[in-house]
Design a protein around this motif. Structure first.
Motif, short mmCIF file in Angstrom:
data_model
loop_
_atom_site.label_atom_id
_atom_site.label_comp_id
_atom_site.label_asym_id
_atom_site.label_seq_id
_atom_site.Cartn_x
_atom_site.Cartn_y
_atom_site.Cartn_z
N PHE A 1 38.45 34.87 35.17
CA PHE A 1 37.77 36.13 34.85
C PHE A 1 36.69 35.91 33.78
N ILE A 2 37.10 35.28 32.68
CA ILE A 2 36.17 35.10 31.55
C ILE A 2 35.05 34.12 31.91
N LEU B 1 45.66 40.54 36.29
CA LEU B 1 45.13 39.25 36.77
C LEU B 1 46.29 38.33 37.08
N ALA C 1 32.58 35.74 34.33
CA ALA C 1 31.72 36.72 33.63
C ALA C 1 30.63 35.98 32.84
N LEU C 2 31.01 34.90 32.17
CA LEU C 2 30.05 34.15 31.34
C LEU C 2 28.98 33.48 32.20
N LEU D 1 27.41 41.44 29.26
CA LEU D 1 27.02 40.19 28.60
C LEU D 1 25.56 39.86 28.90
N VAL E 1 43.05 34.83 34.10
CA VAL E 1 42.27 35.19 32.91
C VAL E 1 41.12 34.21 32.70
N CYS F 1 31.90 43.30 33.12
CA CYS F 1 31.83 42.44 31.93
C CYS F 1 30.58 41.56 31.96
N ASN G 1 46.00 42.28 29.77
CA ASN G 1 46.34 41.93 31.15
C ASN G 1 47.79 42.29 31.46
N TRP H 1 35.32 48.53 25.84
CA TRP H 1 34.52 47.37 25.41
C TRP H 1 33.05 47.56 25.79
N LEU I 1 36.80 43.91 37.80
CA LEU I 1 36.21 44.34 36.53
C LEU I 1 35.30 43.28 35.90
#
Lengths: 496, 63
Positions: free
Chosen positions: A236-237, A226, A240-241, A82, A233, A78, B23, B42, A74
């Motif tokens: 993941f973030i 996750l 994505a960034l 962004l 996590v 995301c 999560n 989202w 996913l």
């Protein structure tokens, strides 16, 4: 000749026809060929931007990621969203500067902003090193999809040659116009195929989405969340960034920003494109559906094709093959054109300053088949090196982002030497960590797991920014000293 | 920093704050695991946010 083959060739011929016809009534000088004469409206810019989202990756990589890594896939949606938020603010700026200075490539932007052909050369080289593996990925995907969908009637190698020759013909003749028009049929087809597969397969095999996910969770507990480490996590973030920051630094995405007729086009697209990302959910659904139906696939990228082959008659496989062919041709054509433009405008021109615009135009078009053949060589013979370059692609290209952001400031604190040094350090960190496989966790074993899992691209970016600012501060001082010495001898003051 | 800039940052904050909360394996919402549902929602909210930013900008230009 089987029915799948006929359908695949039908879509191929339509794309070639649209690609060639799109040049009608236009004089294909460089600005028209590479940036569409800066006259594309919302729909065409939308299709070019969406073309970046829906490549062969949608078919193979997206479903393969869901099959192999579960819910972590996913992050792709995301980062897409962004990057569209970012596009709202940066693409109008790129467009305006490009229009004012008549720019046609990404490296042009940097060369003008930093008043340095050297920076243009550095950005070109980073772009080309990242683009060639990306093009080979499209060709490999094309070969795989068409050969499987035609049930072997068209071999892997033959499919690649057919696709490559087609794209070379219409890129050479029509440039970005060909890409825009073929993306019309591509997006309609992929929308229908992926949504159908994503809805039909879970219902056909499991009776619905919820029962499919419950079956997966029962078979492999934790697959739909996750992990505590690795694909966590923080991974993941951060992924994505970092992917979002780099998305418009790809030369073909950056160059697409020059094609619009006004900056409002990007703002309208930034509203609609996130919704378009939701189509990827359906590709993931196919990957999830394949987990229990075709378990233990060695190559997870085959999830969609393997399940489709087990589920549909040959004619529908032909439709999937046609859609797959187009998802390779459109981004492939943009990559071919961007690479040819970069080489002619930012590598050839600096070494032959007397070259006229007409000569640059001829060189760019002549380079299209050459770049295509280089990509074909790596596709058939690339081996491990090309895989390494591909893994580095996003990390490499993101390294030009800090210099880009600094260049937008009213008082840019960065010198051309600082920008070059920052890019170089970032690229070296990405290359070293990718080739050796070393991680931050191995270098600093005592740091918390969440920090270990952060995408290495973030660390490379931080190092890039620090080096850029330090080298800029040092070289600015040297420049000022040099200027002071000069002014002393002439008795005038240059620095206020 | 103007209101339109602040509004456009909201999806980024939503992602940072939301992902750790969703999560988990259950409950299923519209047939999807919580994280998949959250990412889909989202995405729609991001689109709405950018529409609001666009309108704010147009209002600012005309005002």
């Amino acid at each position: 000749m089987n029915i799948a083959l006929i359908i695949i060739f039908f879509f191929l011929l339509i794309s070639i026809y649209l690609g060639i016809r799109s040049r009608k009534g236009k004089d294909m000088e460089l600005e028209q060929w590479s940036v569409g004469g800066r006259g594309f409206g919302t729909v065409f810019v939308f299709l070019l931007m969406a073309g970046e989202t829906f490549t062969t990756f949608t078919f193979l990589g997206g479903s393969g990621w869901a099959y192999g890594n579960g819910i972590a896939a996913l992050y792709i949606i995301c980062y897409g969203c962004l990057m569209f938020i970012l596009s709202y603010w940066i693409l109008p700026v790129i467009w305006k500067y490009g229009k004012d200075k008549s720019l046609v490539s990404q490296a042009d932007f940097f060369a003008h902003k930093y008043k340095s052909t050297g920076i243009g050369v550095v950005v070109s080289l980073v772009g080309i090193i990242a683009l060639i593996p990306y093009l080979t990925l499209q060709l490999k995907g094309l070969g795989l999809i068409v050969s499987v969908a035609s049930n072997g009637s068209i071999s892997y190698n033959t499919a690649i040659w057919i696709g490559l020759i087609s794209v070379i013909v219409y890129v050479t003749l029509s440039g970005v116009h060909g890409s825009a028009w073929t993306s019309v049929i591509k997006d309609i087809l992929i929308l229908l195929v992926v949504v159908f597969l994503g809805v039909y397969l879970p219902i056909h095999y499991y009776g619905g989405f919820e029962s499919m996910f419950k079956a997966i969770e029962t078979a492999d507990p934790g697959f739909l969340t996750l992990k505590g480490n690795g694909l966590s996590v923080s991974w993941f973030i951060s992924s994505a960034l970092v992917s979002a920051l780099g998305a418009y630094m790809w030369p073909h995405s950056f160059g697409a920003a020059y094609t619009a007729k006004n900056p409002d086009v990007f703002k309208k697209n930034a509203i609609v494109l996130p919704l378009y990302e939701l189509i990827l959910l359906f590709a993931f659904m196919v990957g999830f559906a394949a987990i229990l139906q075709i378990p233990n696939l060695k190559d997870t990228d085959m999830a969609l094709l393997a399940l489709s082959k087990a589920s549909f008659p040959p004619w529908f496989l032909g439709v999937i093959g046609g859609a797959g062919l187009l998802t390779a041709l459109v981004p492939g054509s943009l990559i071919l054109m961007s690479t040819a433009t970069l080489i002619s405008k930012n590598l050839y021109k600096p070494f032959k300053k007397s070259a006229s615009d007409r000569e640059i135009n001829i060189v760019a078009k002549s380079l299209v088949p050459i770049v295509g053949l280089i990509a074909a060589y790596f596709t058939f013979n690339g081996g491990g090196a090309i895989v390494q370059l591909l893994l580095m692609g996003y990390g490499l290209i993101t390294q030009v982002f800090p210099s880009f952001v600094f260049s937008l400031m009213k008082r840019n604190p960065v010198t051309k030497v600082g920008a070059g040094a920052g890019i170089l350090v970032g690229v070296l960190i990405i290359a070293y960590t990718t080739i050796t496989g070393i991680t931050i966790g191995q270098i600093f074993p005592a740091i918390p797991q969440a920090i270990k899992d952060i995408n290495v691209g973030i660390y490379a970016l931080l190092a890039n920014v620090v080096v850029t600012l330090i080298v800029s501060a040092l070289t600015k001082r040297v420049n000022q000293n040099g200027l002071s010495q000069k002014t002393e001898s002439t008795g005038k003051t240059a620095i206020k | 920093m103007k209101l339109k800039h602040i509004v456009s940052i909201l999806p980024v904050i939503g992602l940072l704050v939301g992902i750790p909360f969703v999560n988990r394996a259950e409950p299923y919402i519209l047939g999807m695991p919580p994280m998949m549902f959250w990412v889909a929602l989202w995405t729609v909210l991001t689109s709405v946010t950018m529409f609001i930013v666009y309108k704010l900008e147009k209002k600012q230009e005309s005002g």
